[in-house]
Design a protein around this motif. Sequence first.
Motif, mmCIF file in Angstrom:
data_model
loop_
_atom_site.group_PDB
_atom_site.id
_atom_site.type_symbol
_atom_site.label_atom_id
_atom_site.label_comp_id
_atom_site.label_asym_id
_atom_site.label_seq_id
_atom_site.Cartn_x
_atom_site.Cartn_y
_atom_site.Cartn_z
ATOM 1 N N ILE A 106 26.458 37.880 39.410
ATOM 2 C CA ILE A 106 27.059 39.314 38.814
ATOM 3 C C ILE A 106 28.003 38.606 37.906
ATOM 4 N N VAL A 107 29.113 37.403 38.392
ATOM 5 C CA VAL A 107 29.937 37.449 37.207
ATOM 6 C C VAL A 107 30.138 36.633 36.468
ATOM 7 N N GLY A 108 30.249 36.768 35.060
ATOM 8 C CA GLY A 108 30.334 36.001 33.982
ATOM 9 C C GLY A 108 29.330 36.005 32.691
ATOM 10 N N PRO A 109 28.971 35.760 31.851
ATOM 11 C CA PRO A 109 29.910 34.578 31.691
ATOM 12 C C PRO A 109 31.700 34.781 31.116
ATOM 13 N N VAL A 110 32.555 34.266 32.237
ATOM 14 C CA VAL A 110 34.025 34.614 32.289
ATOM 15 C C VAL A 110 34.666 32.849 31.785
ATOM 16 N N ASN A 111 35.446 33.205 30.572
ATOM 17 C CA ASN A 111 36.714 32.183 30.531
ATOM 18 C C ASN A 111 37.409 31.639 31.932
ATOM 19 N N ARG A 112 38.136 30.304 31.031
ATOM 20 C CA ARG A 112 39.341 30.262 32.015
ATOM 21 C C ARG A 112 39.982 31.034 32.253
ATOM 22 N N LYS A 113 40.599 31.711 31.244
ATOM 23 C CA LYS A 113 41.860 32.586 30.852
ATOM 24 C C LYS A 113 41.149 33.604 32.040
ATOM 25 N N ASP A 114 40.211 34.390 31.337
ATOM 26 C CA ASP A 114 39.844 35.356 32.178
ATOM 27 C C ASP A 114 39.976 35.368 33.703
ATOM 28 N N LEU A 115 39.200 34.421 33.828
ATOM 29 C CA LEU A 115 38.736 33.757 35.360
ATOM 30 C C LEU A 115 40.318 33.849 36.149
ATOM 31 N N VAL A 116 41.071 33.188 35.441
ATOM 32 C CA VAL A 116 42.281 33.163 36.707
ATOM 33 C C VAL A 116 42.808 34.773 36.605
ATOM 34 N N GLU A 117 43.059 35.517 35.202
ATOM 35 C CA GLU A 117 43.705 36.735 35.301
ATOM 36 C C GLU A 117 43.064 37.826 36.104
ATOM 37 N N THR A 118 41.439 37.486 36.878
ATOM 38 C CA THR A 118 41.663 38.150 37.554
ATOM 39 C C THR A 118 40.869 37.944 38.597
ATOM 40 N N ASN A 119 41.353 36.798 39.443
ATOM 41 C CA ASN A 119 41.711 36.615 40.145
ATOM 42 C C ASN A 119 42.660 36.689 40.793
ATOM 43 N N THR A 120 43.521 36.223 39.744
ATOM 44 C CA THR A 120 45.249 37.026 40.453
ATOM 45 C C THR A 120 45.575 38.348 40.376
ATOM 46 N N VAL A 121 44.730 39.043 40.139
ATOM 47 C CA VAL A 121 45.101 40.693 39.898
ATOM 48 C C VAL A 121 44.280 40.999 41.607
ATOM 49 N N PHE A 122 42.574 40.446 42.395
ATOM 50 C CA PHE A 122 42.846 40.321 43.482
ATOM 51 C C PHE A 122 43.695 40.377 44.732
ATOM 52 N N ALA A 123 44.286 39.203 43.992
ATOM 53 C CA ALA A 123 45.443 38.995 45.433
ATOM 54 C C ALA A 123 44.460 38.336 46.385
ATOM 55 N N ILE A 124 43.735 37.139 46.807
ATOM 56 C CA ILE A 124 42.833 37.127 48.040
ATOM 57 C C ILE A 124 44.342 36.516 49.044
ATOM 58 N N GLU A 125 44.480 35.816 48.524
ATOM 59 C CA GLU A 125 45.626 35.160 49.485
ATOM 60 C C GLU A 125 46.542 35.414 50.325
ATOM 61 N N LYS A 126 47.017 36.823 49.907
ATOM 62 C CA LYS A 126 47.599 37.910 50.232
ATOM 63 C C LYS A 126 47.011 38.237 51.527
ATOM 64 N N ALA A 127 45.132 39.150 51.472
ATOM 65 C CA ALA A 127 44.563 39.422 52.814
ATOM 66 C C ALA A 127 44.611 38.508 53.382
ATOM 67 N N PHE A 128 43.770 36.934 52.806
ATOM 68 C CA PHE A 128 43.251 35.960 53.562
ATOM 69 C C PHE A 128 43.769 34.630 53.433
ATOM 70 N N PRO A 129 45.368 34.826 53.658
ATOM 71 C CA PRO A 129 46.769 33.588 53.794
ATOM 72 C C PRO A 129 45.468 31.907 53.738
ATOM 73 N N ASP A 130 44.623 32.299 54.887
ATOM 74 C CA ASP A 130 44.606 31.196 55.705
ATOM 75 C C ASP A 130 42.908 30.771 55.379
ATOM 76 N N LEU A 131 42.184 31.184 54.208
ATOM 77 C CA LEU A 131 41.396 30.731 53.625
ATOM 78 C C LEU A 131 40.551 29.035 53.149
ATOM 79 N N ASP A 132 39.617 28.799 53.487
ATOM 80 C CA ASP A 132 39.212 27.577 53.409
ATOM 81 C C ASP A 132 38.058 27.518 52.920
ATOM 82 N N ARG A 133 38.298 26.385 51.350
ATOM 83 C CA ARG A 133 36.946 26.731 51.192
ATOM 84 C C ARG A 133 36.296 25.692 51.703
#
Length: 276
Positions: A106-133
């Motif tokens: 349900i996501v895309g097509p999205v280019n790299r610039k837009d993907l990084v910007e959206t990822n930054t807006v979500f700021a997942i690292e603040k809510a889940f600082p120990d995330l491990d993929r």
Amino acid sequence: HDMMAIHNRFTLATLLLLLPLLGFAFNAIKNGAVQNFRYCESPSLVRLDAEQSQWLDVLKWDGAQPDFDVLELVQKFTSEPGYKSFVLRNIPTDYFAEDYIFRGPIVGPVNRKDLVETNTVFAIEKAFPDLDRQAFGFTVDPENPFRVLFFERWKATHTGELTVEGTPLSAPATGKRSISPVMPFSITFNPKGKIVYETLTTAVDRFEGNTMGKVAVFGLLETAGISLDNSVGDPVLVFQQKLNRFLNAKAQVYSKEEDVPGWWKSKAVGAEKNDM
């Protein structure tokens, strides 16, 4: 006459017995295109002689072979700290081709610039600082030597407040552990060794983990108490995504058509059903 009838039946029976051994080809015209078929071993087994090409075959680079180790490169990429923590801006940009595209269910097509910007807006690292993929099971697609298939399981703890800039979404830390189901990924390189296409799809087993079958960011949101629908073709979700795109909000699930590279042919965006 009796002898003639017997002779004809014998001839017909002989031909039917020999047919599987002789093999033959015939052309079938379907939808205006000629397709070649032939019988093999048994008249009940019919195969397509030449498979139809598909629009994503452009990423097979005319049958070229990579002059680099695709498995080694993918494992290096997925070991990057920015990759494992899902802080995409921290991944070195030289991994990516200029005509890069990401596509999920349900996501895309999205280019790299837009993907990084959206990822930054979500700021997942603040809510889940120990995330491990946790990536594993790397294998090369037998039909495309530039494509690597693998799996991931995401594990994290919700120890910080989750906020999405420009949206009302917010969730205080719950301390809950998030364990996603295993999900399939793929990465395709261009002949220069740059990532041109990334994909992920839904859970291998939606009953695994504790995120109600949801994966990636949607699994993390589920852990934080924000349960969002992520069904392909859902008309409400499609409308929300298109409205978000129209309003040009900071977090976008797909890029503007003019910002999508020409090799990408599908016009379906976000959660819309396949158009090809």
